[in-house]
Structures are given as structure tokens and as C-alpha cells.
Design an enzyme around this catalytic site. Structure first.
Site, PDB file in Angstrom:
ATOM      1  CE  LYS A 115      69.130 -54.077  81.373  1.00 18.86           C
ATOM      2  NZ  LYS A 115      68.031 -54.849  81.843  1.00 18.86           N
TER       3      LYS A 115
ATOM      4  CE  LYS B 233      76.126 -57.507  78.367  1.00 22.10           C
ATOM      5  NZ  LYS B 233      75.088 -58.450  78.757  1.00 22.10           N
TER       6      LYS B 233
ATOM      7  CE  LYS C 271      72.651 -52.465  73.493  1.00 20.00           C
ATOM      8  NZ  LYS C 271      72.811 -53.884  73.784  1.00 20.00           N
TER       9      LYS C 271
HETATM   10  P1  TYM Z   1      68.479 -57.576  78.032  1.00 22.17           P
HETATM   11  O1  TYM Z   1      68.050 -57.740  79.453  1.00 22.17           O
HETATM   12  O2  TYM Z   1      69.755 -56.869  77.746  1.00 22.17           O
HETATM   13  O3  TYM Z   1      67.365 -56.847  77.213  1.00 22.17           O
HETATM   14  C1  TYM Z   1      66.006 -57.272  77.244  1.00 22.17           C
HETATM   15  C2  TYM Z   1      65.373 -57.071  75.881  1.00 22.17           C
HETATM   16  O4  TYM Z   1      65.413 -55.685  75.498  1.00 22.17           O
HETATM   17  C3  TYM Z   1      65.993 -55.560  74.207  1.00 22.17           C
HETATM   18  N1  TYM Z   1      66.747 -54.289  74.143  1.00 22.17           N
HETATM   19  C4  TYM Z   1      66.585 -53.356  73.212  1.00 22.17           C
HETATM   20  N2  TYM Z   1      65.758 -53.288  72.159  1.00 22.17           N
HETATM   21  C5  TYM Z   1      65.810 -52.164  71.391  1.00 22.17           C
HETATM   22  N3  TYM Z   1      66.670 -51.141  71.640  1.00 22.17           N
HETATM   23  C6  TYM Z   1      67.524 -51.175  72.681  1.00 22.17           C
HETATM   24  N4  TYM Z   1      68.339 -50.164  72.926  1.00 22.17           N
HETATM   25  C7  TYM Z   1      67.502 -52.313  73.527  1.00 22.17           C
HETATM   26  N5  TYM Z   1      68.195 -52.689  74.639  1.00 22.17           N
HETATM   27  C8  TYM Z   1      67.719 -53.902  75.006  1.00 22.17           C
HETATM   28  C9  TYM Z   1      66.901 -56.770  74.068  1.00 22.17           C
HETATM   29  O5  TYM Z   1      67.156 -57.064  72.723  1.00 22.17           O
HETATM   30  C10 TYM Z   1      66.088 -57.842  74.760  1.00 22.17           C
HETATM   31  O6  TYM Z   1      65.126 -58.380  73.876  1.00 22.17           O
HETATM   32  N6  TYM Z   1      70.321 -61.977  76.701  1.00 22.17           N
HETATM   33  C11 TYM Z   1      69.088 -61.280  76.943  1.00 22.17           C
HETATM   34  C12 TYM Z   1      68.189 -61.928  77.969  1.00 22.17           C
HETATM   35  C13 TYM Z   1      67.886 -63.368  77.737  1.00 22.17           C
HETATM   36  C14 TYM Z   1      67.041 -63.898  76.733  1.00 22.17           C
HETATM   37  C15 TYM Z   1      67.047 -65.314  76.930  1.00 22.17           C
HETATM   38  C16 TYM Z   1      66.306 -63.305  75.713  1.00 22.17           C
HETATM   39  C17 TYM Z   1      68.354 -64.420  78.462  1.00 22.17           C
HETATM   40  N7  TYM Z   1      67.832 -65.582  77.987  1.00 22.17           N
HETATM   41  C18 TYM Z   1      66.308 -66.143  76.096  1.00 22.17           C
HETATM   42  C19 TYM Z   1      65.580 -64.165  74.875  1.00 22.17           C
HETATM   43  C20 TYM Z   1      65.583 -65.559  75.083  1.00 22.17           C
HETATM   44  C21 TYM Z   1      69.431 -59.883  77.436  1.00 22.17           C
HETATM   45  O7  TYM Z   1      70.449 -59.654  78.013  1.00 22.17           O
HETATM   46  O8  TYM Z   1      68.460 -58.999  77.282  1.00 22.17           O
END
Ligand code: TYM
Length: 345
Positions: A211, A115, A208
Site C-alpha cells: 500500500k 520502514k 512486494k
Molecule cells: P499488514 O497490514 O501489512 O498486512 C496484512 C496481511 O497481508 C499480508 N500481505 C501480503 N501477502 C502476500 N503478498 C503481499 N504483497 C502482501 N502484503 C501484505 C501480510 O503478510 C499480512 O498477513 N504486522 C501485520 C499486522 C499484525 C498482525 C498481528 C498479523 C499486527 N499484529 C498479529 C498477525 C498477528 C501487518 O502489518 O500486516
């Protein structure tokens, strides 16, 4: 201490949620809601770490993600749904964890490197400390299970390292407080399950689905209508061969593997089953079937999301109620943590 099983997970309200978020996380969350106490967060404080967010757009995105959670099948009366910034215990525990985590641990985080890119000096401190806040999100509830996609695995390893170091740094105080097995924070387990833990871009099977990809054709957004979904699948990159009959035939064919995996996940079946049905078919045939499955599964979710966002006051009420219930769990755990550290209050 034998920790009570408690599920925690979250998503960032930045941009559109996409099929990766849906299949990699949300579907799993809905399943876990049936058997576990669950807390699902909209991580608005994480959302401002990477780039400046327009405040009006951020508000809309928080409500959109809340609507997506409910439209996907979560029940706000059963699970706790809330936005992170309404529960200040997350930020307070994150500060304590900033003093537990080591620079060397954070320097290894691959998502920060991705990032921040080349212009690292210009990245925010928040982006660097992002995984520490994530650990606090989970541990401020003593979360034991964290359903996420594959890309969050490293962050969850860090969460375990932080819990372990805190338990060790304060072991005397923890024992004195009556925790006979020395565990104040649990070592939370990642739950990374199913055929869609890493959904790839429709334009490049080695990247991957995300967004932040510049091309909207690379992802299926949860807000896309039926025509858009069908068009994106039809335009998805593939190779020249037909579909193989066995899973081994998907090796070194990332695009084919991805589309078969998406189909399997949408149909709640396995890749092998999909290949039993479509082995030997051309992609033109398979893509039509995939578009039908995707449209059938996603358009009702899309319609429900639209219905929910038309009443923002109701969404805000759900978030307020969820925040109150979240605070009731988090505040006593934070207060105990502060006492262990030696803060007076
Ligand atoms: P974020 O917002 O990027 O994504 C949310 C969830 O979607 C999953 N994900 C995917 N799974 C499969 N294929 C993909 N291409 C794909 N893109 C995204 C992510 O693995 C995630 O589960 N850091 C986290 C948010 C967060 C969090 C937490 C999660 C903050 N605090 C505590 C768990 C526990 C994030 O940026 O997810």
C-alpha cells in the site's frame, strides 16, 4: 499445557487493502474460520507507528477494513472481529514483553529497517517496538496459529522467541501455578500457505505489492472497479517472451511468475495447471483471461464492501461486540501473566 487451537491474525488500517492482503491473508482466514476458533483484529494501534494518521481518515480506514473482512467472507457472529485499541490488554502485555524482548532481537527486524529508511533517528519508538505489540496481540489470546503472508515470518519468529523467554524467565512461578510442562504461552505457528504468500508489484516483479508504493498501478486495490482492475492488469509489466509450459520456465522471470501465481490463487489452482492451459500463449491473451478472473472474483467483494460501509453504525456495533468477546478471553490471561510477574492486584 496442550493449548487449544486458536487462530489470531490482523491487518493495519492504513490505505487501501490490496490483492496481496486479500490472497496472502484474507482468503486463508476465511478458510480457517470453517475449522477453527478465530480472532481477527484491525490493528489500529499499529497503524499510527509509521506516520501520523489523520484521525478522520483513520476512523474511515478502520471501518473499511472491517467491511473488507466481512465482504471477503468472514462471519462476525462466528469469528471475533474487533479493533485492537478497544482491548487494552494488548498494550499492557506489550509493556511486559518490552521487558522480555532484547534490543538485539529487534535490531535484526528487516521491516523496521525498511520502514524507518535512512532517517532512523526520526522513526517513532512505536515503529521500533511494533513487533513486540504484535507478539502481545497473539499471545494475549494464547493464539496458536497465525495465518499471514510471507513478509510477517520474521515477526512471528520473534513472537516465538518472546514466548519462549517469558516461559523460561518465569519457569518457577509457572510451575508453581500448576503448568506442569512449563509452557504458559504457546509457541505460535505461522500459517503461510498457498500460491500467493508474496504477491509482487505489477510494475516490478521483484518488489512486494504494497500500500505504500507511490504508483497506484503497482497494485490492485480491493476498492478498484472492474475497468480499473482490467486496465492495471493490461498495463502490468511483462517480458517479451510468451508463457512457458513448465514452472521451471518461470525462473528469473519475476513478472511472469507473479501473474501466473495471481491467476492460480484467484482460481484456487496451481501454477502448473495454469501453465498447462496457457503455455505458449502470448501475454496479451493471458492478461485478458487474468483480468476476467480478477474481475469475477473481486467485484462482488467490492460491491459488498460498499454496501457495508454505507452503514457505519452497524460496523461500529460489530466492532464493539467483537471487542467485548475479545476482552473476555484476553483479560484473564493478562491477569494471570501479571501475577506470574509479581504484580499485586
Ligand atoms: P499488514 O497490514 O501489512 O498486512 C496484512 C496481511 O497481508 C499480508 N500481505 C501480503 N501477502 C502476500 N503478498 C503481499 N504483497 C502482501 N502484503 C501484505 C501480510 O503478510 C499480512 O498477513 N504486522 C501485520 C499486522 C499484525 C498482525 C498481528 C498479523 C499486527 N499484529 C498479529 C498477525 C498477528 C501487518 O502489518 O500486516
Amino acid at each position: 499445557m496442550a493449548f487449544k487451537p486458536r487462530v489470531f491474525s490482523g491487518m493495519q488500517p492504513t490505505g487501501n487493502l490490496h490483492l496481496g492482503n486479500y490472497l496472502g491473508a484474507l482468503v486463508r482466514w476465511v478458510e480457517m474460520e470453517k475449522t477453527h476458533e478465530c480472532i481477527y483484529c484491525i490493528v489500529d494501534m499499529h497503524a499510527i507507528t509509521a506516520a501520523w494518521q489523520d484521525p478522520k481518515e483513520l476512523q474511515t480506514a478502520i471501518r473499511d477494513v472491517t467491511a473488507a473482512y466481512i465482504a471477503a467472507g468472514l462471519d462476525p457472529r462466528k469469528s471475533i472481529l474487533f479493533n485492537q485499541s478497544q482491548v487494552s490488554a494488548h498494550a499492557e502485555l506489550a509493556w511486559i514483553f518490552n521487558c522480555t524482548a532484547r534490543l538485539g532481537w529487534l535490531n535484526r527486524m528487516t521491516q523496521f529497517k525498511e520502514k524507518a529508511g535512512k532517517d532512523r533517528e526520526n522513526a517513532s519508538i512505536g515503529l521500533y517496538g511494533y513487533p513486540v505489540l504484535m507478539a502481545a496481540d497473539i499471545l494475549v489470546y494464547r493464539g496458536t496459529h497465525v495465518p499471514v503472508g510471507e513478509d510477517q515470518k520474521q515477526h512471528l519468529e520473534l513472537t516465538r522467541d518472546i514466548a519462549q523467554k517469558f516461559n523460561s524467565d518465569y519457569r518457577k512461578e509457572i510451575a508453581e501455578a500448576g503448568y506442569t510442562d512449563g509452557e504458559f504461552f504457546p509457541l505460535a505457528e505461522p500459517v503461510i500457505m498457498g500460491t500467493a504468500t508474496r504477491v509482487m508489484s505489477l510494475r516490478d516483479g521483484t518488489k512486494k505489492m504494497s500500500k505504500s508504493d507511490a504508483s497506484d498501478l503497482s497494485r490492485i486495490n480491493m476498492t478498484d472497479d472492474a475497468d480499473t482492475i482490467a486496465r492495471k492488469i493490461q498495463k502490468a509489466k511483462t517480458d517479451a517472451e510468451g508463457l512457458p509450459s513448465e514452472e521451471a520456465g518461470l525462473a528469473s522471470r519475476p513478472e511472469a511468475d507473479n501473474l501466473v501465481g495471481i491467476y492460480a490463487a484467484l482460481k484456487d489452482t496451481t501454477k502448473l495447471e495454469v501453465l498447462r492451459e496457457f503455455g505458449g500463449s502470448q501475454f496479451s491473451t493471458f492478461k485478458k483471461a487474468l483480468a476476467d478472473v480478477a474481475v469475477t472474483r473481486l467485484t462482488p467483494v467490492n460491491a459488498e464492501m460498499r454496501r457495508l460501509v454505507s452503514d457505519p453504525a452497524e460496523i461500529d456495533r460489530i466492532l464493539k461486540d467483537g471487542s467485548e468477546r475479545a476482552r473476555a478471553i484476553a483479560e484473564p490471561i493478562l491477569a494471570e501473566t501479571k501475577r506470574l510477574v509479581g504484580f499485586i492486584g
